[in-house]
Design a protein around this motif. Structure first.
Motif, PDB file in Angstrom:
ATOM      1  N   ILE A 179      39.747  46.199  37.545  1.00 21.11           N
ATOM      2  CA  ILE A 179      39.492  47.108  36.429  1.00 21.11           C
ATOM      3  C   ILE A 179      38.716  48.344  36.915  1.00 21.11           C
ATOM      4  CG2 ILE A 179      38.193  47.389  34.278  1.00 21.11           C
ATOM      5  CD1 ILE A 179      38.915  44.491  33.606  1.00 21.11           C
ATOM      6  N   GLU A 180      37.743  48.115  37.771  1.00 17.30           N
ATOM      7  CA  GLU A 180      36.949  49.222  38.314  1.00 17.30           C
ATOM      8  C   GLU A 180      37.835  50.195  39.083  1.00 17.30           C
ATOM      9  OE1 GLU A 180      33.133  49.917  41.355  1.00 17.30           O
ATOM     10  OE2 GLU A 180      33.815  47.890  40.852  1.00 17.30           O
ATOM     11  N   TRP A 181      38.763  49.655  39.845  1.00 18.67           N
ATOM     12  CA  TRP A 181      39.700  50.500  40.611  1.00 18.67           C
ATOM     13  C   TRP A 181      40.587  51.312  39.664  1.00 18.67           C
ATOM     14  CZ3 TRP A 181      45.211  49.372  41.243  1.00 18.67           C
ATOM     15  CH2 TRP A 181      45.850  50.303  42.075  1.00 18.67           C
ATOM     16  N   CYS A 182      41.137  50.638  38.651  1.00 24.21           N
ATOM     17  CA  CYS A 182      42.006  51.329  37.692  1.00 24.21           C
ATOM     18  C   CYS A 182      41.273  52.464  36.982  1.00 24.21           C
ATOM     19  CB  CYS A 182      42.526  50.338  36.649  1.00 24.21           C
ATOM     20  SG  CYS A 182      43.788  49.201  37.272  1.00 24.21           S
ATOM     21  N   GLN A 183      40.033  52.220  36.621  1.00 23.09           N
ATOM     22  CA  GLN A 183      39.259  53.244  35.929  1.00 23.09           C
ATOM     23  C   GLN A 183      38.977  54.445  36.834  1.00 23.09           C
ATOM     24  OE1 GLN A 183      35.920  50.835  34.666  1.00 23.09           O
ATOM     25  NE2 GLN A 183      36.869  50.350  32.693  1.00 23.09           N
ATOM     26  N   LYS A 184      38.757  54.189  38.113  1.00 21.82           N
ATOM     27  CA  LYS A 184      38.465  55.271  39.051  1.00 21.82           C
ATOM     28  C   LYS A 184      39.678  56.148  39.326  1.00 21.82           C
ATOM     29  CE  LYS A 184      34.550  53.247  41.548  1.00 21.82           C
ATOM     30  NZ  LYS A 184      34.066  52.722  42.843  1.00 21.82           N
ATOM     31  N   VAL A 185      40.860  55.502  39.403  1.00 19.61           N
ATOM     32  CA  VAL A 185      42.068  56.272  39.734  1.00 19.61           C
ATOM     33  C   VAL A 185      42.882  56.628  38.489  1.00 19.61           C
ATOM     34  CG1 VAL A 185      42.218  55.299  42.050  1.00 19.61           C
ATOM     35  CG2 VAL A 185      43.417  54.163  40.169  1.00 19.61           C
ATOM     36  N   LYS A 186      42.312  56.302  37.298  1.00 16.82           N
ATOM     37  CA  LYS A 186      42.951  56.664  36.021  1.00 16.82           C
ATOM     38  C   LYS A 186      44.281  55.945  35.792  1.00 16.82           C
ATOM     39  CE  LYS A 186      39.716  59.860  35.612  1.00 16.82           C
ATOM     40  NZ  LYS A 186      38.535  59.658  34.744  1.00 16.82           N
ATOM     41  N   ASN A 187      44.382  54.700  36.230  1.00 15.86           N
ATOM     42  CA  ASN A 187      45.590  53.906  35.980  1.00 15.86           C
ATOM     43  C   ASN A 187      45.437  53.119  34.683  1.00 15.86           C
ATOM     44  OD1 ASN A 187      47.058  54.632  38.241  1.00 15.86           O
ATOM     45  ND2 ASN A 187      46.265  52.958  39.499  1.00 15.86           N
ATOM     46  N   ASP A 188      46.523  53.020  33.921  1.00 10.88           N
ATOM     47  CA  ASP A 188      46.515  52.209  32.704  1.00 10.88           C
ATOM     48  C   ASP A 188      46.868  50.762  33.053  1.00 10.88           C
ATOM     49  OD1 ASP A 188      45.929  54.341  30.968  1.00 10.88           O
ATOM     50  OD2 ASP A 188      48.035  54.942  30.923  1.00 10.88           O
ATOM     51  N   PHE A 189      46.125  49.818  32.487  1.00  8.99           N
ATOM     52  CA  PHE A 189      46.408  48.399  32.757  1.00  8.99           C
ATOM     53  C   PHE A 189      46.279  47.598  31.461  1.00  8.99           C
ATOM     54  CE2 PHE A 189      41.872  48.899  33.063  1.00  8.99           C
ATOM     55  CZ  PHE A 189      41.363  47.762  32.446  1.00  8.99           C
ATOM     56  N   VAL A 190      47.016  46.497  31.406  1.00  7.41           N
ATOM     57  CA  VAL A 190      46.968  45.601  30.244  1.00  7.41           C
ATOM     58  C   VAL A 190      47.107  44.164  30.729  1.00  7.41           C
ATOM     59  CG1 VAL A 190      48.075  44.882  28.094  1.00  7.41           C
ATOM     60  CG2 VAL A 190      47.977  47.304  28.680  1.00  7.41           C
ATOM     61  N   TYR A 237      45.478  41.609  45.983  1.00  7.13           N
ATOM     62  CA  TYR A 237      46.093  41.504  47.303  1.00  7.13           C
ATOM     63  C   TYR A 237      47.356  42.360  47.423  1.00  7.13           C
ATOM     64  CZ  TYR A 237      42.797  37.977  48.782  1.00  7.13           C
ATOM     65  OH  TYR A 237      41.638  37.336  49.143  1.00  7.13           O
ATOM     66  N   ALA A 238      47.996  42.630  46.293  1.00  5.95           N
ATOM     67  CA  ALA A 238      49.164  43.518  46.312  1.00  5.95           C
ATOM     68  C   ALA A 238      48.758  44.971  46.535  1.00  5.95           C
ATOM     69  CB  ALA A 238      49.939  43.384  44.994  1.00  5.95           C
ATOM     70  N   PHE A 239      47.536  45.307  46.074  1.00  3.55           N
ATOM     71  CA  PHE A 239      47.047  46.698  46.214  1.00  3.55           C
ATOM     72  C   PHE A 239      45.765  46.759  47.039  1.00  3.55           C
ATOM     73  CE2 PHE A 239      49.682  46.639  42.449  1.00  3.55           C
ATOM     74  CZ  PHE A 239      50.373  47.858  42.485  1.00  3.55           C
ATOM     75  N   GLN A 240      45.590  45.801  47.913  1.00  4.23           N
ATOM     76  CA  GLN A 240      44.339  45.685  48.665  1.00  4.23           C
ATOM     77  C   GLN A 240      44.004  46.944  49.451  1.00  4.23           C
ATOM     78  OE1 GLN A 240      44.175  42.279  51.240  1.00  4.23           O
ATOM     79  NE2 GLN A 240      42.013  42.539  51.736  1.00  4.23           N
ATOM     80  N   HIS A 241      45.010  47.538  50.050  1.00  5.82           N
ATOM     81  CA  HIS A 241      44.773  48.727  50.871  1.00  5.82           C
ATOM     82  C   HIS A 241      44.235  49.867  50.039  1.00  5.82           C
ATOM     83  CE1 HIS A 241      45.240  51.577  54.146  1.00  5.82           C
ATOM     84  NE2 HIS A 241      45.878  52.389  53.329  1.00  5.82           N
ATOM     85  N   GLU A 242      44.855  50.116  48.872  1.00  2.63           N
ATOM     86  CA  GLU A 242      44.431  51.187  47.983  1.00  2.63           C
ATOM     87  C   GLU A 242      43.030  50.929  47.417  1.00  2.63           C
ATOM     88  OE1 GLU A 242      47.259  49.665  47.998  1.00  2.63           O
ATOM     89  OE2 GLU A 242      48.968  50.959  47.495  1.00  2.63           O
ATOM     90  N   ILE A 243      42.782  49.670  47.015  1.00  2.00           N
ATOM     91  CA  ILE A 243      41.496  49.326  46.406  1.00  2.00           C
ATOM     92  C   ILE A 243      40.375  49.414  47.434  1.00  2.00           C
ATOM     93  CG2 ILE A 243      40.168  47.467  45.299  1.00  2.00           C
ATOM     94  CD1 ILE A 243      42.797  46.500  44.031  1.00  2.00           C
ATOM     95  N   SER A 244      40.635  48.923  48.640  1.00  2.00           N
ATOM     96  CA  SER A 244      39.601  48.912  49.690  1.00  2.00           C
ATOM     97  C   SER A 244      39.248  50.301  50.173  1.00  2.00           C
ATOM     98  CB  SER A 244      40.098  48.082  50.877  1.00  2.00           C
ATOM     99  OG  SER A 244      40.340  46.754  50.507  1.00  2.00           O
ATOM    100  N   ASN A 245      40.166  51.241  50.011  1.00  2.00           N
ATOM    101  CA  ASN A 245      39.919  52.615  50.487  1.00  2.00           C
ATOM    102  C   ASN A 245      39.091  53.465  49.534  1.00  2.00           C
ATOM    103  OD1 ASN A 245      41.180  52.309  52.932  1.00  2.00           O
ATOM    104  ND2 ASN A 245      43.189  52.992  52.174  1.00  2.00           N
ATOM    105  N   LEU A 246      38.812  52.917  48.349  1.00  2.00           N
ATOM    106  CA  LEU A 246      38.018  53.688  47.382  1.00  2.00           C
ATOM    107  C   LEU A 246      36.560  53.704  47.786  1.00  2.00           C
ATOM    108  CD1 LEU A 246      39.301  52.906  43.805  1.00  2.00           C
ATOM    109  CD2 LEU A 246      39.363  55.048  45.033  1.00  2.00           C
TER     110      LEU A 246
END
Length: 246
Positions: A179-190, A237-246
Protein backbone atom coordinates in the motif's frame (compact mmCIF):
# COMPACT_ATOMS: atom_id res chain seq x y z
CA UNK A 1 13.95 -27.59 49.79
CA UNK A 2 11.61 -29.10 52.41
CA UNK A 3 9.29 -26.15 51.87
CA UNK A 4 9.09 -26.91 48.13
CA UNK A 5 8.44 -30.60 48.82
CA UNK A 6 5.67 -29.64 51.21
CA UNK A 7 4.01 -27.51 48.54
CA UNK A 8 4.22 -30.32 45.97
CA UNK A 9 2.85 -32.88 48.43
CA UNK A 10 -0.32 -30.81 48.93
CA UNK A 11 -1.10 -30.75 45.20
CA UNK A 12 -3.16 -33.17 43.17
CA UNK A 13 -1.35 -35.40 40.69
CA UNK A 14 -2.60 -33.23 37.83
CA UNK A 15 -1.34 -30.10 39.56
CA UNK A 16 2.02 -31.71 40.19
CA UNK A 17 2.38 -32.68 36.52
CA UNK A 18 1.37 -29.16 35.48
CA UNK A 19 3.83 -27.67 37.99
CA UNK A 20 6.72 -29.72 36.62
CA UNK A 21 5.89 -28.96 32.97
CA UNK A 22 5.47 -25.28 33.77
CA UNK A 23 8.77 -25.08 35.62
CA UNK A 24 10.57 -26.48 32.56
CA UNK A 25 8.95 -23.85 30.35
CA UNK A 26 9.42 -20.76 32.50
CA UNK A 27 12.75 -21.77 34.06
CA UNK A 28 11.89 -21.18 37.73
CA UNK A 29 9.48 -22.31 40.45
CA UNK A 30 5.95 -20.95 40.08
CA UNK A 31 4.46 -19.94 43.44
CA UNK A 32 0.74 -19.65 42.72
CA UNK A 33 -0.48 -22.18 40.15
CA UNK A 34 -3.89 -20.52 39.95
CA UNK A 35 -2.50 -17.66 37.88
CA UNK A 36 -1.02 -20.11 35.38
CA UNK A 37 -4.12 -22.29 35.24
CA UNK A 38 -6.15 -19.22 34.37
CA UNK A 39 -3.72 -18.41 31.55
CA UNK A 40 -5.00 -21.46 29.66
CA UNK A 41 -8.76 -21.22 30.23
CA UNK A 42 -10.68 -20.37 27.06
CA UNK A 43 -13.82 -18.28 27.38
CA UNK A 44 -15.91 -21.20 26.00
CA UNK A 45 -15.53 -22.95 29.39
CA UNK A 46 -17.68 -20.15 30.86
CA UNK A 47 -16.12 -20.40 34.30
CA UNK A 48 -16.70 -17.59 36.79
CA UNK A 49 -14.92 -16.51 39.94
CA UNK A 50 -16.98 -17.73 42.90
CA UNK A 51 -16.20 -14.60 44.92
CA UNK A 52 -16.64 -11.88 42.29
CA UNK A 53 -18.80 -13.57 39.68
CA UNK A 54 -16.42 -12.34 36.99
CA UNK A 55 -15.43 -14.55 34.02
CA UNK A 56 -12.37 -16.78 34.44
CA UNK A 57 -10.37 -16.97 31.22
CA UNK A 58 -7.01 -15.92 29.82
CA UNK A 59 -8.11 -12.71 28.08
CA UNK A 60 -7.23 -10.25 30.86
CA UNK A 61 -3.91 -12.01 31.41
CA UNK A 62 -3.28 -11.77 27.67
CA UNK A 63 -3.77 -7.99 27.88
CA UNK A 64 -1.37 -7.75 30.83
CA UNK A 65 1.20 -10.04 29.21
CA UNK A 66 1.15 -8.00 26.01
CA UNK A 67 1.99 -4.87 28.02
CA UNK A 68 4.75 -6.60 30.00
CA UNK A 69 6.29 -8.11 26.87
CA UNK A 70 6.29 -4.74 25.11
CA UNK A 71 7.85 -3.12 28.16
CA UNK A 72 10.74 -5.61 28.34
CA UNK A 73 11.37 -5.43 24.58
CA UNK A 74 11.23 -1.61 24.61
CA UNK A 75 13.74 -1.45 27.46
CA UNK A 76 16.06 -3.89 25.69
CA UNK A 77 15.97 -1.98 22.39
CA UNK A 78 16.43 1.36 24.14
CA UNK A 79 19.68 0.12 25.66
CA UNK A 80 20.83 -2.03 22.74
CA UNK A 81 20.32 0.61 20.03
CA UNK A 82 21.29 4.00 21.55
CA UNK A 83 21.21 5.66 18.12
CA UNK A 84 17.64 4.58 17.31
CA UNK A 85 14.98 7.27 17.28
CA UNK A 86 11.39 6.77 18.44
CA UNK A 87 10.14 5.65 15.03
CA UNK A 88 12.94 3.14 14.57
CA UNK A 89 12.52 1.65 18.05
CA UNK A 90 8.76 1.38 17.62
CA UNK A 91 9.16 -0.37 14.27
CA UNK A 92 11.72 -2.83 15.68
CA UNK A 93 9.55 -3.63 18.68
CA UNK A 94 6.60 -4.29 16.37
CA UNK A 95 8.68 -6.80 14.43
CA UNK A 96 9.67 -8.67 17.59
CA UNK A 97 6.16 -8.82 19.05
CA UNK A 98 4.35 -9.39 15.74
CA UNK A 99 1.41 -11.75 15.91
CA UNK A 100 3.18 -14.17 13.58
CA UNK A 101 6.24 -14.31 15.84
CA UNK A 102 4.19 -14.72 19.02
CA UNK A 103 2.28 -17.57 17.42
CA UNK A 104 5.57 -19.28 16.61
CA UNK A 105 6.78 -18.83 20.19
CA UNK A 106 3.59 -20.34 21.58
CA UNK A 107 3.92 -23.29 19.22
CA UNK A 108 7.59 -23.83 20.07
CA UNK A 109 6.68 -24.17 23.76
CA UNK A 110 3.68 -26.39 22.93
CA UNK A 111 1.47 -24.26 25.17
CA UNK A 112 -1.69 -25.33 23.36
CA UNK A 113 -1.62 -28.68 25.19
CA UNK A 114 -2.62 -26.86 28.40
CA UNK A 115 -5.66 -25.08 26.97
CA UNK A 116 -9.03 -25.95 28.45
CA UNK A 117 -11.97 -25.21 26.20
CA UNK A 118 -15.31 -26.47 24.95
CA UNK A 119 -14.21 -25.83 21.38
CA UNK A 120 -12.73 -28.60 19.27
CA UNK A 121 -9.03 -27.81 19.13
CA UNK A 122 -8.90 -28.20 15.35
CA UNK A 123 -11.30 -25.24 15.10
CA UNK A 124 -8.85 -22.78 16.66
CA UNK A 125 -6.93 -20.38 14.44
CA UNK A 126 -3.21 -19.70 14.62
CA UNK A 127 -3.56 -16.74 16.99
CA UNK A 128 -4.46 -18.94 19.96
CA UNK A 129 -0.75 -19.79 20.28
CA UNK A 130 0.32 -16.17 20.61
CA UNK A 131 -2.62 -15.30 22.84
CA UNK A 132 -1.75 -17.87 25.48
CA UNK A 133 1.95 -17.02 25.22
CA UNK A 134 1.05 -13.46 26.24
CA UNK A 135 -1.31 -14.77 28.93
CA UNK A 136 1.54 -16.86 30.35
CA UNK A 137 3.70 -13.73 30.60
CA UNK A 138 0.85 -12.01 32.42
CA UNK A 139 0.62 -14.91 34.86
CA UNK A 140 4.38 -14.77 35.50
CA UNK A 141 4.13 -11.07 36.26
CA UNK A 142 1.34 -11.57 38.78
CA UNK A 143 3.07 -14.55 40.37
CA UNK A 144 6.71 -13.44 40.52
CA UNK A 145 6.85 -9.79 39.44
CA UNK A 146 8.63 -7.85 36.73
CA UNK A 147 12.12 -9.27 37.33
CA UNK A 148 11.05 -12.85 36.63
CA UNK A 149 8.89 -11.66 33.75
CA UNK A 150 11.99 -10.06 32.25
CA UNK A 151 14.04 -13.24 32.80
CA UNK A 152 11.44 -15.29 30.92
CA UNK A 153 11.27 -12.85 27.99
CA UNK A 154 15.05 -12.80 27.69
CA UNK A 155 15.27 -16.58 27.85
CA UNK A 156 12.43 -17.38 25.44
CA UNK A 157 12.33 -14.35 23.13
CA UNK A 158 15.36 -12.07 23.12
CA UNK A 159 18.33 -14.43 23.47
CA UNK A 160 17.20 -17.09 20.95
CA UNK A 161 15.40 -14.92 18.41
CA UNK A 162 16.29 -11.23 18.53
CA UNK A 163 19.02 -10.20 16.09
CA UNK A 164 18.70 -6.46 15.50
CA UNK A 165 20.57 -6.30 12.14
CA UNK A 166 18.47 -9.14 10.72
CA UNK A 167 15.26 -7.63 12.04
CA UNK A 168 15.98 -4.38 10.23
CA UNK A 169 15.41 -6.12 6.92
CA UNK A 170 12.48 -8.27 8.04
CA UNK A 171 9.10 -7.54 6.47
CA UNK A 172 6.25 -7.93 8.95
CA UNK A 173 3.40 -6.73 6.73
CA UNK A 174 3.50 -7.14 2.97
CA UNK A 175 0.12 -5.44 2.73
CA UNK A 176 1.38 -2.27 4.44
CA UNK A 177 4.49 -2.27 2.27
CA UNK A 178 2.47 -2.75 -0.92
CA UNK A 179 0.00 0.00 0.00
CA UNK A 180 2.85 2.37 0.85
CA UNK A 181 4.43 1.72 -2.54
CA UNK A 182 1.14 2.28 -4.39
CA UNK A 183 0.57 5.56 -2.59
CA UNK A 184 4.07 6.80 -3.43
CA UNK A 185 3.84 5.99 -7.14
CA UNK A 186 0.14 6.98 -7.40
CA UNK A 187 -1.10 3.50 -8.37
CA UNK A 188 -4.73 2.54 -7.77
CA UNK A 189 -5.26 -0.74 -5.90
CA UNK A 190 -8.24 -2.71 -4.61
CA UNK A 191 -8.43 -5.79 -2.35
CA UNK A 192 -11.62 -7.60 -3.38
CA UNK A 193 -12.51 -10.11 -0.63
CA UNK A 194 -15.23 -12.75 -0.69
CA UNK A 195 -16.16 -15.81 1.31
CA UNK A 196 -14.91 -19.03 -0.24
CA UNK A 197 -15.37 -22.06 2.00
CA UNK A 198 -15.47 -24.61 -0.79
CA UNK A 199 -15.30 -28.10 0.69
CA UNK A 200 -13.52 -26.95 3.84
CA UNK A 201 -15.18 -27.35 7.23
CA UNK A 202 -13.63 -24.06 8.38
CA UNK A 203 -14.74 -20.82 6.76
CA UNK A 204 -12.22 -19.45 4.25
CA UNK A 205 -11.89 -16.16 2.42
CA UNK A 206 -10.40 -15.45 -0.97
CA UNK A 207 -9.07 -12.15 -2.21
CA UNK A 208 -8.22 -10.71 -5.59
CA UNK A 209 -5.73 -7.87 -5.61
CA UNK A 210 -6.21 -5.37 -8.43
CA UNK A 211 -3.57 -2.87 -9.54
CA UNK A 212 -4.80 -0.19 -11.92
CA UNK A 213 -7.80 -2.37 -12.77
CA UNK A 214 -5.85 -5.60 -13.41
CA UNK A 215 -5.65 -8.67 -11.18
CA UNK A 216 -2.02 -9.08 -10.08
CA UNK A 217 -2.36 -11.57 -7.20
CA UNK A 218 -4.77 -13.81 -5.32
CA UNK A 219 -4.85 -15.17 -1.78
CA UNK A 220 -6.93 -17.57 0.32
CA UNK A 221 -6.96 -18.09 4.09
CA UNK A 222 -9.16 -18.56 7.16
CA UNK A 223 -9.52 -14.81 7.71
CA UNK A 224 -9.86 -11.74 5.51
CA UNK A 225 -6.68 -10.25 6.97
CA UNK A 226 -4.61 -13.36 6.24
CA UNK A 227 -6.01 -13.67 2.72
CA UNK A 228 -5.12 -10.04 1.98
CA UNK A 229 -1.63 -10.52 3.40
CA UNK A 230 -1.11 -13.60 1.21
CA UNK A 231 -2.16 -11.72 -1.92
CA UNK A 232 0.00 -8.73 -0.96
CA UNK A 233 3.01 -10.98 -0.41
CA UNK A 234 2.62 -12.48 -3.89
CA UNK A 235 2.23 -8.99 -5.33
CA UNK A 236 5.35 -7.86 -3.49
CA UNK A 237 7.47 -10.57 -5.08
CA UNK A 238 5.97 -9.82 -8.49
CA UNK A 239 6.99 -6.15 -8.14
CA UNK A 240 9.93 -6.58 -5.78
CA UNK A 241 12.37 -4.72 -7.99
CA UNK A 242 10.13 -1.65 -8.31
CA UNK A 243 9.20 -1.63 -4.61
CA UNK A 244 12.78 -2.10 -3.39
CA UNK A 245 14.03 0.77 -5.55
CA UNK A 246 11.81 3.34 -3.84
Amino acid sequence: MNFIRKIIDTRTKNDEAFYKDLKKIIGFNPKNLQYYKKAFIHRSIKEVDKKTGLPLNYERLEFLGDAMLSSVIASYLFQEVPSGDEGYLTKMRSKIVSREHLNELGKDLDLFRFVRSNVVKSKFGENIHGNIFEALIGAIYLDRGYTYCKKFVFKRVIIPYVDVPKLEGKITSYKSLFIEWCQKVKNDFVFEVYEDSGNDTIKHFSVKLFLDGKIIAKGRATSKKKAEETAAKRAYYAFQHEISNL
